[in-house]
Design a protein around this motif. Structure first.
Motif, PDB file in Angstrom:
ATOM      1  N   ILE A 351      35.118  37.544  68.041  1.00 30.27           N
ATOM      2  CA  ILE A 351      35.665  36.555  67.175  1.00 30.27           C
ATOM      3  C   ILE A 351      36.510  35.380  68.015  1.00 30.27           C
ATOM      4  O   ILE A 351      36.362  34.473  67.799  1.00 30.27           O
ATOM      5  CB  ILE A 351      36.536  37.195  65.958  1.00 30.27           C
ATOM      6  CG1 ILE A 351      35.705  38.075  65.011  1.00 30.27           C
ATOM      7  CG2 ILE A 351      37.307  36.117  65.415  1.00 30.27           C
ATOM      8  CD1 ILE A 351      36.460  38.766  63.948  1.00 30.27           C
ATOM      9  N   LYS A 352      37.461  36.031  69.036  1.00 32.94           N
ATOM     10  CA  LYS A 352      38.285  34.920  69.671  1.00 32.94           C
ATOM     11  C   LYS A 352      37.253  34.197  70.688  1.00 32.94           C
ATOM     12  O   LYS A 352      37.651  32.932  70.848  1.00 32.94           O
ATOM     13  CB  LYS A 352      39.026  35.827  70.397  1.00 32.94           C
ATOM     14  CG  LYS A 352      40.501  36.568  69.567  1.00 32.94           C
ATOM     15  CD  LYS A 352      41.450  37.125  70.478  1.00 32.94           C
ATOM     16  CE  LYS A 352      42.561  37.507  69.583  1.00 32.94           C
ATOM     17  NZ  LYS A 352      43.650  38.050  70.496  1.00 32.94           N
ATOM     18  N   THR A 353      36.283  34.845  71.165  1.00 35.58           N
ATOM     19  CA  THR A 353      35.528  34.200  71.746  1.00 35.58           C
ATOM     20  C   THR A 353      34.623  32.935  71.122  1.00 35.58           C
ATOM     21  O   THR A 353      34.608  31.759  71.286  1.00 35.58           O
ATOM     22  CB  THR A 353      34.360  34.917  72.622  1.00 35.58           C
ATOM     23  OG1 THR A 353      35.169  35.995  73.390  1.00 35.58           O
ATOM     24  CG2 THR A 353      33.260  34.027  73.444  1.00 35.58           C
ATOM     25  N   ALA A 354      34.274  33.374  69.776  1.00 37.66           N
ATOM     26  CA  ALA A 354      33.308  32.551  68.973  1.00 37.66           C
ATOM     27  C   ALA A 354      34.198  31.274  68.708  1.00 37.66           C
ATOM     28  O   ALA A 354      33.579  30.265  68.367  1.00 37.66           O
ATOM     29  CB  ALA A 354      32.893  33.274  67.545  1.00 37.66           C
ATOM     30  N   VAL A 355      35.590  31.393  68.339  1.00 34.91           N
ATOM     31  CA  VAL A 355      36.440  30.456  67.786  1.00 34.91           C
ATOM     32  C   VAL A 355      37.083  29.607  68.958  1.00 34.91           C
ATOM     33  O   VAL A 355      37.833  28.301  68.560  1.00 34.91           O
ATOM     34  CB  VAL A 355      37.366  30.896  66.785  1.00 34.91           C
ATOM     35  CG1 VAL A 355      36.445  31.791  65.734  1.00 34.91           C
ATOM     36  CG2 VAL A 355      38.426  31.585  67.352  1.00 34.91           C
ATOM     37  N   GLU A 356      37.192  29.961  70.001  1.00 38.09           N
ATOM     38  CA  GLU A 356      37.578  29.336  71.185  1.00 38.09           C
ATOM     39  C   GLU A 356      37.537  27.839  71.228  1.00 38.09           C
ATOM     40  O   GLU A 356      38.313  26.873  71.347  1.00 38.09           O
ATOM     41  CB  GLU A 356      37.686  29.933  72.475  1.00 38.09           C
ATOM     42  CG  GLU A 356      38.402  29.340  73.704  1.00 38.09           C
ATOM     43  CD  GLU A 356      38.212  30.337  74.971  1.00 38.09           C
ATOM     44  OE1 GLU A 356      38.754  29.801  75.910  1.00 38.09           O
ATOM     45  OE2 GLU A 356      37.386  31.248  74.838  1.00 38.09           O
ATOM     46  N   GLU A 357      36.241  27.438  71.054  1.00 38.34           N
ATOM     47  CA  GLU A 357      35.831  26.139  71.305  1.00 38.34           C
ATOM     48  C   GLU A 357      35.945  25.333  69.912  1.00 38.34           C
ATOM     49  O   GLU A 357      35.336  24.055  70.066  1.00 38.34           O
ATOM     50  CB  GLU A 357      34.264  26.016  71.716  1.00 38.34           C
ATOM     51  CG  GLU A 357      34.273  26.720  73.527  1.00 38.34           C
ATOM     52  CD  GLU A 357      35.097  26.032  74.081  1.00 38.34           C
ATOM     53  OE1 GLU A 357      35.301  24.891  74.000  1.00 38.34           O
ATOM     54  OE2 GLU A 357      35.739  26.683  75.447  1.00 38.34           O
TER      55      GLU A 357
END
Length: 624
Positions: A351-357
């Motif tokens: 989730i953190k990777t998915a929302v970073e951008e």
């Protein structure tokens, strides 16, 4: 020849009868118009129909037309229109919101007489809509092609009114319900299925601000919801505290039963105020009890959802991301190690990777991020020069939550998906006086706020658009969801209360432990909107209570409300035939409760996390 006594008597008798009849006619011709300011009263006399004053006494010939009453001002007028289809037909109820003025009332009576008594739209519909035929099947008319006929009816009605009754002000026109059928509603009722439901919770969304912004063209997706679905008013309950209402939404129970009655409690060991959490909730929330019922849930950022245990679904709690509210200090270690932040835990890095951008919505979608950086902690400190600027942190928290929710919406299996956003509450707490003065300049609506000191005018002018921009951000999120979901999904928008100026200013309970005199605060009416299959089109209805939210969601999921839930299904928003199908095919015997009785594990809140949460409450004015 002299008249005989007998003839003279007969003549006198006839004359007396005529006189008596005249007197009776004169007496019975008097009518007292009810002293009722909620209605117009019109003498039915064809083209000579006349509006009369309420509370007055009038005389009219006894055999002439009667007195017709029509409700004043805004109202919903309805009429039934039969429509033939290839395999039968439907009896459709056309619903129209109008503003009925005095001349419009007189013209309606002049044209239709007593048939419009009480504000009936039926005689107009009978004149306009005759021998209506739909080329498809009954199921197509009721389902995927229903918009075609609705738009056609709306266009013809607006044209007719503009040409024939221009005094009648039309607002919304819809085709909200199918009230009867000459053919099958569903080709096979056993093939019909409950809906999936997306809940978008926007804290403090104010109905009296939302509607004007829709009319101004500022909120195209809310305008679409209003046009194609149901948009109404939610009636909250004092003291309008978010923990109480959002937990009632989640459980269907009143505060006395669910246990979250304020923002804080006193620690029995230390006597110190500590923030409440899901640890203090005494009943189960929807993300806990839906799984065993075969309805998988996806919940992001719901108010006081931390800590979460094992569930059938996904839950990112309100403490999933570290808070940097008051002091601007990120507590990464405390939040990273905090138990119960999400379930299942293995989703965290994905989730953190998915929302970073920020793939769906970003801080840049809020047009005044630069202004947020210079707004003090809350409005009361404008004059004190306190340099605390938490608003960018509030924005970032909501943006993260929205992106995570939209990512999971596309990549997880769910029947109920729910997102909570609170920027629409946080910004008004800090910027309402500036908004109220800005809105006064924009619309002429009195601000009911004290004058802005000259030394703060420049800052206040910059802050003026901040509140409206939160509504634009909510509108963007709504639009993304509407485009993302399939045709079997209902989108439900809800707010826990409104927000507005207090005129005159008065003491309000800003916490469980005290009150203070305020010029603005939460108000009792919020927003409820539904859009999607089997929702009445272009409709509104009576106020929905905070207890009706969860029973309505459960009904859309094909589940009856439990007996220990005091609310009801908000039937005014649903197609009657679909509601009948739910009761006839989907609902079994309503359970007494959905409580499993299982004991939930509690998780201790670290002191640093508790202190940061308390700082947030101080920043919003809930605590001193």
């Amino acid at each position: 020849m002299p008249m005989s006594g007998k003839r003279r008597l007969i003549i006198w008798l006839i004359a007396g009868l005529i006189a008596a009849a005249a007197v009776a006619c004169w007496l019975t011709g008097y009518t007292t118009v009810p002293d009722d300011l909620a209605n117009y009263y019109v003498i039915d006399a064809g083209v000579d129909s006349e509006l009369v004053k309420v509370g007055s006494t009038i005389w009219r010939f006894p055999l002439s037309g009667g007195l017709v009453s029509l409700p004043r001002g805004w109202q919903v007028m309805e009429a039934r229109v039969p429509v033939s289809t290839g395999d039968g037909g439907l009896l459709l109820t056309l619903s129209v919101e109008v503003e009925l003025g005095a001349e419009a009332a007189r013209r309606l009576v002049a044209r239709y007489g007593a048939a419009v008594e009480g504000g009936s739209l039926q005689p107009l519909a009978d004149e306009l809509f005759t021998d209506e035929t739909f080329s498809g099947t009954t199921e197509e008319l009721y389902g995927p092609r229903r918009t075609e006929l609705a738009d056609d009816f709306a266009e013809r009605l607006r044209t007719f009114v503009a040409e024939e009754l221009p005094e009648l002000e039309l607002r919304r026109v819809g085709l909200p319900t199918a009230t009867g059928t000459d053919g099958p509603l569903f080709a096979n009722p056993d093939d019909a299925e409950p809906c999936r439901v997306v809940v978008l919770g926007f804290d403090a969304l104010e109905d009296t601000l939302l509607e004007p912004l829709i009319e101004m063209g500022e909120l195209p997706n809310f305008a679409r919801l209003r046009r194609e679905g149901y948009l109404g008013v939610l009636r909250s309950e004092e003291p309008y505290f978010s923990p109480i209402v959002w937990t009632t939404f989640a459980t269907g129970k009143p505060a006395a039963e669910h246990g979250l009655v304020a923002f804080t409690r006193l620690d029995p060991e230390t006597g110190v105020k500590v923030p409440l959490s899901s640890n203090d909730r005494e009943v189960e929330a929807f993300w806990e009890f839906l799984g065993p019922l075969g309805r998988r849930s996806l919940t992001v950022n719901w108010y006081y959802s931390w800590p979460v245990g094992e569930i059938d679904g996904v839950c990112l709690t309100d403490l999933f991301w570290e808070k940097t509210y008051g002091r601007g200090v990120a507590l990464d270690s405390e939040f990273t190690e905090l138990e119960g932040r999400l379930y299942p835990p293995e989703l965290e890095e994905e989730i953190k990777t998915a929302v970073e951008e920020r793939p769906y919505v970003s801080e840049d979608d809020y047009a005044y991020t630069d202004v947020l950086e210079i707004v003090p902690r809350f409005a009361g400190e404008l004059e004190q020069g306190v340099e605390r600027f938490p608003l960018p942190n509030f924005l970032t928290h909501d943006i993260r939550a929205a992106n995570a929710f939209l990512y999971l919406l596309e990549n997880e299996d769910w029947q109920l998906a729910a997102l909570y956003q609170d920027l629409q509450d946080k910004i008004p707490h800090s910027a309402w006086p500036a908004h109220a003065h800005y809105w006064e300049r924009l619309t002429g609506t009195p601000s009911h706020q004290p004058p802005i000191p000259p030394e703060l005018k420049e800052l206040t002018d910059k802050m003026g658009p901040l509140v409206i921009e939160t509504y634009r951000l909510a509108d963007k999120i709504l639009g993304l969801v509407m485009e993302m979901v399939d045709e079997d999904t209902v989108v439900l928008v809800i707010s826990d209360h409104g927000f507005g100026s207090l005129d005159p200013p008065r003491p309000v309970p800003t916490s469980r432990y005290g009150s203070e005199r305020m010029y603005f605060w939460h108000d009792p009416t919020g927003v409820v909107g539904l859009w999607g299959p089997h929702i009445r089109r272009g409709a509104s209805g009576p106020e929905m209570t905070i207890y009706d939210f969860l029973p309505t969601v459960l009904a859309l999921l094909g589940l009856p409300p439990a007996g220990d839930m005091p609310g009801r299904i908000h039937e005014e928003a649903l197609e009657p035939d679909y509601l009948a199908w739910l009761r006839g095919y989907a609902f079994g015997e309503p359970p007494t409760t959905y409580e499993s009785g299982a004991e939930r594990e509690t998780v201790e809140m670290p002191d640093a996390v508790g202190e940061e949460t308390m700082e947030q409450l101080r920043a919003l004015g809930y605590l001193q």
